[in-house]
Design a protein around this motif. Structure first.
Motif, PDB file in Angstrom:
ATOM      1  N   GLY A  49       0.806  -1.213   0.000  1.00 46.83           N
ATOM      2  CA  GLY A  49       0.000   0.000   0.000  1.00 46.83           C
ATOM      3  C   GLY A  49       0.838   1.261   0.000  1.00 46.83           C
ATOM      4  O   GLY A  49       0.538   2.220  -0.727  1.00 46.83           O
ATOM      5  N   VAL A  62      -5.021  -1.700  -6.051  1.00 49.46           N
ATOM      6  CA  VAL A  62      -5.384  -1.769  -4.636  1.00 49.46           C
ATOM      7  C   VAL A  62      -6.832  -2.205  -4.480  1.00 49.46           C
ATOM      8  O   VAL A  62      -7.160  -3.059  -3.645  1.00 49.46           O
ATOM      9  N   VAL A  63      -7.712  -1.619  -5.292  1.00 53.22           N
ATOM     10  CA  VAL A  63      -9.125  -2.003  -5.240  1.00 53.22           C
ATOM     11  C   VAL A  63      -9.291  -3.470  -5.592  1.00 53.22           C
ATOM     12  O   VAL A  63     -10.050  -4.206  -4.947  1.00 53.22           O
ATOM     13  N   SER A  66      -7.957  -5.678  -2.737  1.00 53.83           N
ATOM     14  CA  SER A  66      -8.877  -5.617  -1.599  1.00 53.83           C
ATOM     15  C   SER A  66     -10.133  -6.426  -1.868  1.00 53.83           C
ATOM     16  O   SER A  66     -10.612  -7.171  -1.006  1.00 53.83           O
ATOM     17  N   PRO A 103      -7.225  -6.425   3.457  1.00 49.63           N
ATOM     18  CA  PRO A 103      -7.892  -5.360   2.695  1.00 49.63           C
ATOM     19  C   PRO A 103      -7.905  -4.010   3.384  1.00 49.63           C
ATOM     20  O   PRO A 103      -7.565  -2.984   2.767  1.00 49.63           O
ATOM     21  N   ALA A 107      -5.854  -0.751   2.033  1.00 52.72           N
ATOM     22  CA  ALA A 107      -6.564   0.456   1.607  1.00 52.72           C
ATOM     23  C   ALA A 107      -6.131   1.685   2.405  1.00 52.72           C
ATOM     24  O   ALA A 107      -5.925   2.763   1.836  1.00 52.72           O
ATOM     25  N   THR A 108      -5.991   1.534   3.714  1.00 54.51           N
ATOM     26  CA  THR A 108      -5.636   2.696   4.536  1.00 54.51           C
ATOM     27  C   THR A 108      -4.189   3.141   4.316  1.00 54.51           C
ATOM     28  O   THR A 108      -3.901   4.335   4.335  1.00 54.51           O
ATOM     29  N   THR A 111      -4.207   4.994   0.994  1.00 58.96           N
ATOM     30  CA  THR A 111      -4.826   6.310   1.176  1.00 58.96           C
ATOM     31  C   THR A 111      -3.918   7.248   1.953  1.00 58.96           C
ATOM     32  O   THR A 111      -3.848   8.453   1.663  1.00 58.96           O
TER      33      THR A 111
END
Length: 228
Positions: A49, A62-63, A66, A103, A107-108, A111
């Motif tokens: 990530g 990433v999507v 996840s 996941p 994701a975090t 982001t």
């Protein structure tokens, strides 16, 4: 006697806490599973990530990652993994829960890197900082709130889902619930409720500790900016 009264009676019995296979032993097993699954998930998710977030590309990847990991039910993994070299027991549970936690961590962390102001990166680059110096000295400190929030969420998910470990002889607090169902609702309804309460209580405790950790690792300046 109601099931609620049976639960109180079961929890108040010291032997249910200290006997072999009691609450203390099952809690230790539960925490051991968490201690194995969370670091494994972090070791996989955060480097991916952070790397993709720094490059500001790979959002679709990433999507995809996840979604793929979220689409795999934990119970299905717990059914398949024991048939591999991992066998029945804690190793299969740890791997399954790590996959389950990836996941949100992925994701975090992605982001966290994407939300850093590009002007801050440009300023650090203008000061002559290398890529590693920018990562460790500038970007990661700014990303801490996101990383801590993702870790907190993943920890709560793992704490709650680790109750399924009993299906593959992995131990944990879920074993108390499974043993109660084995005896039947009429005979062990209080034990089943007690096991569920213990799992919920642990998840809430982990969430509370995660909130304290998140606050502790967030730089004071960022906390002030958030309040403002």
């Amino acid at each position: 006697m109601s099931a609620f009264e049976d639960m109180i009676k079961w929890l108040n019995d010291p032997l249910n806490w200290t006997n072999p296979g009691g609450i203390i032993e099952r809690l230790q097993e539960h925490l051991l599973i968490m201690a194995g699954a969370l670091p494994l998930a972090v070791a996989i998710a955060w480097p991916i990530g952070i790397s993709l977030g720094r490059s500001r590309v790979g959002g679709n990847l990433v999507v995809l990652l996840s979604n793929v990991t979220q689409a795999i039910p934990v119970l299905a993994l717990l059914t398949v993994l024991p048939l591999t070299a991992l066998g029945f027991g804690k190793p299969s549970v740890i791997v399954a829960l790590a996959v389950f936690a990836i996941p949100v961590l992925l994701a975090t962390s992605f982001t966290a890197m994407r939300e850093i102001d590009p002007e801050i990166r440009d300023a650090a680059r203008g000061m002559g900082l290398s890529s590693w110096q920018r990562l460790w000295g500038v970007e990661l400190p700014l990303a801490v709130p996101y990383l801590a929030a993702g870790f907190r969420t993943a920890a709560v998910q793992v704490a709650a889902t680790a109750a399924l470990a009993s299906f593959v002889n992995g131990g944990g607090l879920g074993t108390i619930i499974a043993a109660g169902f084995g005896l039947g609702l009429a005979a062990a309804g209080g034990q089943i409720l007690a096991g569920g309460l213990l799992v919920v209580g642990l998840a809430l405790f982990v969430d509370g500790m995660g909130a304290l950790l998140q606050r502790a690792v967030t730089p004071r300046q960022l906390r002030k900016a958030k309040r403002a």
